[in-house]
Design an enzyme around this catalytic site. Structure first.
Site, mmCIF file in Angstrom:
data_model
loop_
_atom_site.group_PDB
_atom_site.id
_atom_site.type_symbol
_atom_site.label_atom_id
_atom_site.label_comp_id
_atom_site.label_asym_id
_atom_site.label_seq_id
_atom_site.Cartn_x
_atom_site.Cartn_y
_atom_site.Cartn_z
ATOM 1 N N ILE A 162 0.838 -1.202 0.000
ATOM 2 C CA ILE A 162 0.000 0.000 0.000
ATOM 3 C C ILE A 162 0.872 1.250 0.000
ATOM 4 O O ILE A 162 0.624 2.205 -0.753
ATOM 5 C CB ILE A 162 -0.945 -0.018 1.207
ATOM 6 C CG1 ILE A 162 -1.943 -1.178 1.081
ATOM 7 C CG2 ILE A 162 -1.691 1.307 1.334
ATOM 8 C CD1 ILE A 162 -2.791 -1.402 2.316
ATOM 9 N N ARG A 245 -4.775 1.642 10.723
ATOM 10 C CA ARG A 245 -5.756 1.298 11.741
ATOM 11 C C ARG A 245 -5.826 2.469 12.705
ATOM 12 O O ARG A 245 -4.822 3.134 12.984
ATOM 13 C CB ARG A 245 -5.371 0.006 12.489
ATOM 14 C CG ARG A 245 -5.538 -1.270 11.677
ATOM 15 C CD ARG A 245 -7.005 -1.586 11.435
ATOM 16 N NE ARG A 245 -7.201 -2.877 10.767
ATOM 17 C CZ ARG A 245 -7.283 -3.024 9.452
ATOM 18 N NH1 ARG A 245 -7.151 -1.962 8.662
ATOM 19 N NH2 ARG A 245 -7.478 -4.217 8.927
ATOM 20 N N ASP A 270 -9.506 7.497 7.396
ATOM 21 C CA ASP A 270 -10.416 6.460 6.897
ATOM 22 C C ASP A 270 -10.627 5.384 7.942
ATOM 23 O O ASP A 270 -11.484 4.521 7.783
ATOM 24 C CB ASP A 270 -9.862 5.845 5.608
ATOM 25 C CG ASP A 270 -10.827 4.856 4.972
ATOM 26 O OD1 ASP A 270 -11.973 5.255 4.687
ATOM 27 O OD2 ASP A 270 -10.437 3.689 4.775
ATOM 28 N N GLU A 275 -14.995 1.760 15.602
ATOM 29 C CA GLU A 275 -15.791 1.759 14.378
ATOM 30 C C GLU A 275 -17.044 0.914 14.562
ATOM 31 O O GLU A 275 -16.958 -0.184 15.107
ATOM 32 C CB GLU A 275 -14.961 1.228 13.202
ATOM 33 C CG GLU A 275 -13.754 2.087 12.871
ATOM 34 C CD GLU A 275 -12.982 1.591 11.650
ATOM 35 O OE1 GLU A 275 -13.476 0.659 10.972
ATOM 36 O OE2 GLU A 275 -11.906 2.140 11.357
ATOM 37 N N HIS A 294 -14.218 4.188 6.661
ATOM 38 C CA HIS A 294 -13.415 2.988 6.385
ATOM 39 C C HIS A 294 -13.856 2.323 5.079
ATOM 40 O O HIS A 294 -14.054 1.105 5.013
ATOM 41 C CB HIS A 294 -13.512 1.990 7.541
ATOM 42 C CG HIS A 294 -12.339 1.050 7.584
ATOM 43 N ND1 HIS A 294 -11.952 0.391 8.724
ATOM 44 C CD2 HIS A 294 -11.470 0.656 6.619
ATOM 45 C CE1 HIS A 294 -10.914 -0.379 8.470
ATOM 46 N NE2 HIS A 294 -10.600 -0.234 7.193
#
Length: 301
Positions: A162, A245, A270, A275, A294
């Protein structure tokens, strides 16, 4: 390898509807069959789903506490696959201590989408998109200067698939790219990164980055890695982007610094410590925060 089993019985841990991440299951080979979908053991028991026949478990929404009792009732289980790149939330003794179970993840699947999100977030702040939208709503013709990405520095914490995807796009915009990773020697000759630092050099990457991208895996070492002390080392005017995270950063410290707009002037998040993000969270009210639920890695394909 599905060919190793005459019949691959798949248990899916996910809501039964409303999740676009399961669309690819329509391409399963004929020897694979989904025998049930649910969110926890009670769900499977209520619907009389024979999870004891399952050999494969596909996890979309579960965590270690929901998976453990399900796995204890799957004696034939041989493969657990996570639809996300991170697997830290799945690690329970039922998986870790069982040599017959293979755990895999979606490494590399979301790199392109997340890289685009990061560049979008950089442009959001560089071009002051929020101000443009506000002026349009107010019918206000007020010209103002914008920033370029060209010549600015993107710092990347966690230089895996990523991180490299972010670096590749940043280079296309003419940005300088610096990165921090546990084993910097693995990226010394990488064409997309100008300098690579070790984990001990976090102060350097914080102080040199105009845009700080966090995409490291969540581990005991990286939990709370970006705290108040690290944030206060940031280059003045920095934008922080977290696609890792939520627990990697100190959210309360970030809120305080964003309210002061110094040294970090904006952030794109994000991911969050909790969450879904509670409606009472002060993050919702920060005007210098780009907030997404997310879903930066969710695409229609």
């Amino acid at each position: 390898n599905l060919s190793e089993h005459s019949r691959c019985a798949i248990i899916v841990i996910a809501p039964k509807s409303g999740d676009d991440s399961l669309t690819e299951l329509r391409w399963l080979p004929k020897q694979a069959k989904i025998i049930g979908t649910g969110i926890n053991l009670e769900d499977f028991e209520k619907n009389n789903i024979p999870i004891h026949e399952g050999t494969i478990l596909l996890n979309v929404s579960g965590n270690s506490s929901t998976l453990a009792p399900i796995i204890r009732n799957m004696p034939l289980l041989r493969w657990v696959h996570s639809s996300s790149a991170g697997v830290e939330h799945l690690l329970c003794p039922e998986i870790v201590d069982n040599p017959n179970i293979t755990l895999t993840n979606a490494k590399g699947v979301f790199s392109s989408s997340l890289g685009e999100y990061v560049i979008g977030a950089c442009l959001y702040f560089a071009k002051n998109i929020q101000r443009l939208q506000f002026q349009q709503q107010e019918r206000n013709w007020d010209r103002f200067p914008m920033n370029e990405l060209k010549g600015s520095t993107m710092g990347i914490i966690g230089y895996g698939d990523i991180g490299r995807s972010c670096a590749k796009l940043a280079k296309a915009f003419g940005m300088r790219v610096i990165a921090l990773r546990r084993r910097p020697e693995l990226s010394r000759d990488d064409e997309y990164v100008d300098e690579v630092f070790s984990s001990n050099d976090i102060a350097t990457i914080m102080s040199e980055s105009d845009y700080l991208v966090i995409c490291t895996a969540l581990t005991p070492t990286t939990r709370g890695m970006i705290g108040r002390r690290e944030m206060l080392l940031s280059k003045e005017g920095q934008v922080l982007i977290n696609i890792s995270r939520g627990a990697v950063i100190d959210e309360l410290a970030l809120i305080d610094i964003l309210q002061k707009k110094s040294p970090i002037i904006g952030a794109a998040l994000d991911v969050f410590t909790c969450e879904p993000l509670p409606k009472t969270s002060p993050l919702w009210e920060l005007p210098n925060l780009l907030l997404s639920p997310h879903n930066a890695d969710m695409t229609k394909d």
